[in-house]
Write an enzyme that holds these catalytic residues in place. Structure first.
Site, mmCIF file in Angstrom:
data_model
loop_
_atom_site.group_PDB
_atom_site.id
_atom_site.type_symbol
_atom_site.label_atom_id
_atom_site.label_comp_id
_atom_site.label_asym_id
_atom_site.label_seq_id
_atom_site.Cartn_x
_atom_site.Cartn_y
_atom_site.Cartn_z
ATOM 1 N N GLU A 73 0.680 -1.213 0.049
ATOM 2 C CA GLU A 73 0.022 0.078 -0.167
ATOM 3 C C GLU A 73 0.856 1.180 0.036
ATOM 4 O O GLU A 73 1.672 1.344 0.966
ATOM 5 C CB GLU A 73 -0.869 0.078 1.213
ATOM 6 C CG GLU A 73 -1.947 0.766 1.168
ATOM 7 C CD GLU A 73 -1.689 2.555 1.334
ATOM 8 O OE1 GLU A 73 -1.821 3.194 0.319
ATOM 9 O OE2 GLU A 73 -1.666 2.559 2.394
ATOM 10 N N CYS A 90 -2.216 8.782 3.329
ATOM 11 C CA CYS A 90 -2.156 8.395 2.048
ATOM 12 C C CYS A 90 -3.158 8.798 1.175
ATOM 13 O O CYS A 90 -3.204 8.807 0.011
ATOM 14 C CB CYS A 90 -1.740 6.876 2.044
ATOM 15 S SG CYS A 90 -2.897 5.937 2.718
#
Length: 492
Positions: free
Chosen positions: A243, A277
């Site tokens: 990720e 993020c």
């Protein structure tokens, strides 16, 4: 003693490390990194513990994980303070992180059964059964922005599935990592099932290069994720879940409810000081008087955001970045965009030199060429204006990343079009980009990941499927395949 290997707390033999509060510079944690030999020792401990842990009934593993949840609840205030002091985020936000950690337990148990439990289908002559088996020894690399919650999203489903683990927290949040592991110890994990190695790049490289690993679960920057992908290339037998963040677009098509649109933008771009993020990095605003008014209002409200210390009263919306160096990187990115021809709408400002307190920045880049397609991990928002919705989608997709994308609009048809054309794993409508549900997968496409989403889908990369055809008795079929003759011949 800051490493936990095979159930024992030991002193690292690597580089000496010190962690300070990024705003006050108060020393919070000191310890030594794990050297390569200790990383190998942690892997050996995990390998030795794996057979027994994997053979435990699921209920036994679940009981330990649920005990960890009880301990999180009992120590919520203490862990909240550790996270807040170590990361610089306000106390209120650190508390939401611990709450997310607690909620992750029940969600992961449900996801295990829904995604990777056991399913049986009855057949005329037996049954077809789907089971799932753990991979073995997995490494977990944690990030610094959510040093409790995000590693927890790997660790909990991996343990439930029967894997054993080696956890390396970010070198910027060793205190949180150690504090969480101590709660796992108290929960009753057998020795070697979960191991803690502290350290930076050298420790991480030693861990990711171990031949005896069965997989690696990573949350962090794209550059490190790509490096790990290259390092493990040619090893298809190892599971790799990455990720890696994003350069996320937020489209403001209709800002009729202007303050609501501004609030959504602030939540998308500047919460956690821009260190999520999924944060909006690119704001796409429709040309015209309404867009002009929206930007003016956004600059007005964002300009009043004053970052503060973790324990300030009243609490600030945002705290410091993870380090003074991180704040400096944001300032350099802003100056670079100005040099390219960007027009600053709100200049970021260091509240105090040498600390990580940084006010938000907003810069317009419409028509500017060669803007870097990168994730600037901090409170810097880049603005582009567009003429029509198709252009907005083109701008939104003009990135190698593909994590999150959002639309502010009253037109459902525009959202439906975005769902079809957006290249992003998370596409929100009139909701902040930073909003996500653990009951859904979390991940992206392109440079944002390798098609191994976490959250509800974390169970998928923590176990592999085993299919079986079963019958309690062996019988000869009533109808044989052509060419088969089982008639008995008389002896001559």
């Amino acid at each position: 003693m800051t490493l936990w290997i095979n159930g024992d707390w030991i002193t690292g033999q690597g580089e000496r490390r010190r962690k300070t509060n990024p705003v006050s510079e108060e020393i919070l944690w000191q310890g030594n990194d794990a050297d390569a030999a200790q990383v190998a020792e942690a892997c050996q401990a995990a390998r030795a513990a794996f057979p027994r842990w994997a053979r435990q009934p699921f209920a036994a593993r679940q009981a330990i994980v649920e005990k960890f949840s009880v301990l999180l609840e009992a120590h919520k205030a203490d862990l909240t303070e550790v996270i807040a002091r170590e990361t610089g985020k306000p106390r209120w936000e650190a508390a939401t992180e611990v709450t997310a950690m607690i909620n992750k337990i029940a969600i992961s148990i449900k996801a295990y059964h829904a995604r990777t439990g056991e399913q049986k289908s009855e057949l005329v002559d037996g049954a077809a059964t789907l089971r799932h088996r753990p991979h073995g020894v997995l490494a977990v690399f944690g990030p610094y922005n959510f040093p409790g919650h995000l590693p927890n999203g790997h660790i909990v489903p991996a343990l439930l599935a029967g894997n054993t683990l080696i956890f390396k927290p970010s070198e910027l949040t060793p205190w949180t990592g150690e504090t969480v592991i101590k709660l796992w110890e108290r929960a009753g994990l057998p020795a070697g099932v979960l191991n803690l190695v502290q350290g930076g790049r050298e420790t991480g490289q030693a861990l990711s290069s171990l031949d005896d690993l069965d997989g690696l679960l990573f949350t962090g920057s794209a550059s490190t994720g790509y490096q790990l992908h290259r390092q493990l290339s040619g090893q298809p037998e190892k599971i790799l879940a990455l990720e890696m963040g994003g350069n996320n677009p937020l489209i403001i098509e209709d800002a009729t409810n202007m303050d609501a649109a501004v609030h959504l933008t602030l939540q998308s771009a500047f919460i956690t000081a821009g260190q999520r993020c999924t944060c909006a990095r690119r704001l796409l605003v429709k040309q015209g008087a309404q867009g002009d008014a929206f930007l003016a209002r956004l600059v007005d409200v964002a300009g009043r955001l004053q970052p503060g210390r973790w324990d300030d009263d009243p609490q600030p919306f945002i705290g410091g970045l993870i380090s003074a160096q991180a704040a400096q990187h944001v300032m350099e990115a802003w100056r670079q965009r100005e040099a390219l021809g960007g027009r600053t709408l709100l200049a970021p400002r260091k509240v105090k030199e040498g600390t990580s307190l940084l006010t938000p920045g907003i810069i317009e880049l419409t028509g500017v060429a060669d803007v870097p397609d990168e994730e600037v991990f901090g409170p810097l928002l880049n603005v582009w204006r567009y003429a029509h919705f198709d252009e907005a989608i083109r701008l939104a997709n003009n990135t190698r990343f593909g994590l999150s994308c959002g639309l502010v609009s009253t037109d459902r048809a525009q959202f439906e079009q975005l769902l079809l054309e957006a290249r992003a794993g998370i596409v929100n409508w009139n909701k902040p980009l930073t909003g996500a549900a653990s009951t859904a997968p979390f991940g992206g496409v392109g440079a944002s990941g390798n098609h191994r989403p976490s959250a509800w889908y974390a169970a998928d990369y923590c176990a592999w499927p085993m299919a079986s055809l079963e019958s309690p008795e062996l019988t000869l079929p009533a109808t044989l395949s052509p060419g088969l003759d089982f008639s008995r011949r008389e002896a001559v």
